[in-house]
Design an enzyme around this catalytic site. Structure first.
Site, PDB file in Angstrom:
ATOM      1  N   GLY A 117     -12.414  31.172  20.872  1.00  0.00           N
ATOM      2  CA  GLY A 117     -12.030  32.368  21.600  1.00  0.00           C
ATOM      3  C   GLY A 117     -11.940  31.957  23.057  1.00  0.00           C
ATOM      4  CB  SER A 123      -4.832  31.007  17.251  1.00  0.00           C
ATOM      5  OG  SER A 123      -5.131  30.229  18.378  1.00  0.00           O
ATOM      6  CG  HIS A 142     -13.309  26.637  29.508  1.00  0.00           C
ATOM      7  ND1 HIS A 142     -13.066  27.711  30.322  1.00  0.00           N
ATOM      8  CD2 HIS A 142     -13.962  25.727  30.275  1.00  0.00           C
ATOM      9  CE1 HIS A 142     -13.550  27.471  31.538  1.00  0.00           C
ATOM     10  NE2 HIS A 142     -14.106  26.275  31.527  1.00  0.00           N
ATOM     11  CE1 TYR A 188     -12.119  31.169  37.606  1.00  0.00           C
ATOM     12  CE2 TYR A 188     -10.458  30.858  35.912  1.00  0.00           C
ATOM     13  CZ  TYR A 188     -11.219  31.692  36.708  1.00  0.00           C
ATOM     14  OH  TYR A 188     -11.093  33.045  36.597  1.00  0.00           O
ATOM     15  CE1 TYR A 235      -8.056  33.559  33.431  1.00  0.00           C
ATOM     16  CE2 TYR A 235      -6.826  34.063  35.416  1.00  0.00           C
ATOM     17  CZ  TYR A 235      -8.028  33.840  34.789  1.00  0.00           C
ATOM     18  OH  TYR A 235      -9.192  33.904  35.506  1.00  0.00           O
TER      19      TYR A 235
END
Length: 367
Positions: free
Chosen positions: A26, A33, A97, A103, A356
């Protein structure tokens, strides 16, 4: 799932000419996905989540299906003066990530999470398990922020960073009547120039007097407790909540992003505030850059947004109503705010943050 299942999935996908979508932990803002225009299956790595922390050499091996919250908790189990420079939200998956150049609130002092990757385990298109040495530096570079599917990353070896046993956090709210425009204008002037120990989202210290920060606004806590504070858990929430894989808020949402290279003038801010009041729902979040980010070459990793950026802007719209009509309404509001911001953000190209995920971008007219 076992590691060998990944190898089998890759080989079967090749043999049966199926597209393979990878789900790590997630979050995926656009849910890519789970959808495709061709036959596909999902390689779900959600349970490949082992974390092995070595405080002695200040590293950790983390499987791609672990969440950031799990990583933070396992580090804090062994040391209250070590951390990993990654994202704010605990339920974000490590693999997703890192693959997009993630970040977090340590970035101005310790740069990005991808800058702290020192090794990886990758299944390539032939089903071979490779490490940094066997895959070579070009492929290793590509999987540390490149965002594309060069293979299936099983695990990353990350470098931990040292943090104080106690950190200071604060949250101050100001309204338009309390000179919010002056505050935001001033923020743009100083946010990227403050000491690298400070990370702000519209919050600064005494060198930013317009904010009116008082000592009573400041709260001391451990670094791992500050993760909960940033994610708006009540003070005193047990840190083992970081092991939960359930997001705090489950709503429909849309996210977009921009980079700010020049301060928005006061007249521009007044214009944007007026439009936001009209639109009501979309929010803007400003995440400061510079600090040590300026020391890293834009080609060091496949993440070019380094020096020259005041901050990254996130557009955030959430809604609870179900149905296509409601979705189209809120998507349109977000797009309108994004349009209003056009004169003030980066140009040629108008840049965006890969993680994003935004399907409005990069779409051609050829399907």
């Amino acid at each position: 799932m076992h590691e060998t299942h990944i190898q089998a999935a890759i080989l079967c996908a090749k043999a049966d000419r199926l597209q393979m979508k990878i789900r790590r932990g997630g979050h995926d803002y656009e849910g890519v996905s789970y959808v495709s225009q061709v036959p596909f299956f999902i390689l779900d790595m959600f349970n490949l989540r082992s974390i092995n922390v070595s405080i002695e050499d200040e590293t950790a091996w983390v499987q791609a299906g672990a969440t950031l919250g799990e990583v933070y908790y396992r580090i804090a189990e062994k040391s209250n003066t070590h951390a990993f420079a990654a994202g704010v939200c605990p339920t974000v998956g490590v693999g997703c990530h890192l693959v997009g150049g993630g970040y977090g609130n340590l970035m101005r002092k310790y740069v990005l999470s991808v800058d702290k990757i020192i090794d990886a385990q990758l299944f390539d298109v032939k089903g071979r398990l490779l490490d940094r040495e066997s895959m070579g530096e070009d492929l290793f570079w590509a999987i540390t922020g490149g965002g594309a599917s060069f293979g299936v990353v099983l695990a990353y070896k990350i470098r931990l960073v040292r943090v104080p046993a106690t950190v200071t956090v604060f949250r101050v709210e100001k309204t338009l009547e309390q000179n919010a425009i002056d505050i935001v204008y001033r923020l743009q002037q100083v946010a990227d120039k403050l000491h690298e120990d400070i990370f702000i989202r519209m919050i600064l210290d005494v060198s930013f007097p317009e904010l009116g920060l008082k000592q009573t606004d400041c709260i001391e806590m451990s670094w791992v407790e500050s993760i909960l504070y940033w994610t708006s858990f009540p003070i005193g929430t047990p840190v083992d909540v970081l092991l939960s894989r359930t997001p705090q808020v489950r709503t429909h949402l849309k996210r977009k992003s921009d980079y700010l290279k020049q301060p928005i003038p006061k007249d521009g801010l007044k214009y944007i505030f007026k439009r936001m009041i009209e639109l009501e729902t979309p929010l803007l979040a400003f995440n400061p850059y510079e600090g040590r980010m300026n020391e890293i070459s834009e080609s060091a990793k496949p993440f070019p947004h380094r020096a020259g950026n005041i901050c990254k802007i996130q557009y955030a719209t959430n809604w609870d109503e179900d149905g296509l009509e409601a979705a189209n309404h809120y998507l349109n509001l977000t797009e309108m705010l994004y349009g209003y911001m056009t004169p003030f953000v980066s140009k040629f190209p108008r840049a965006a943050f890969l993680n994003y995920r935004d399907l409005d971008l990069g779409i051609n007219h050829n399907g």
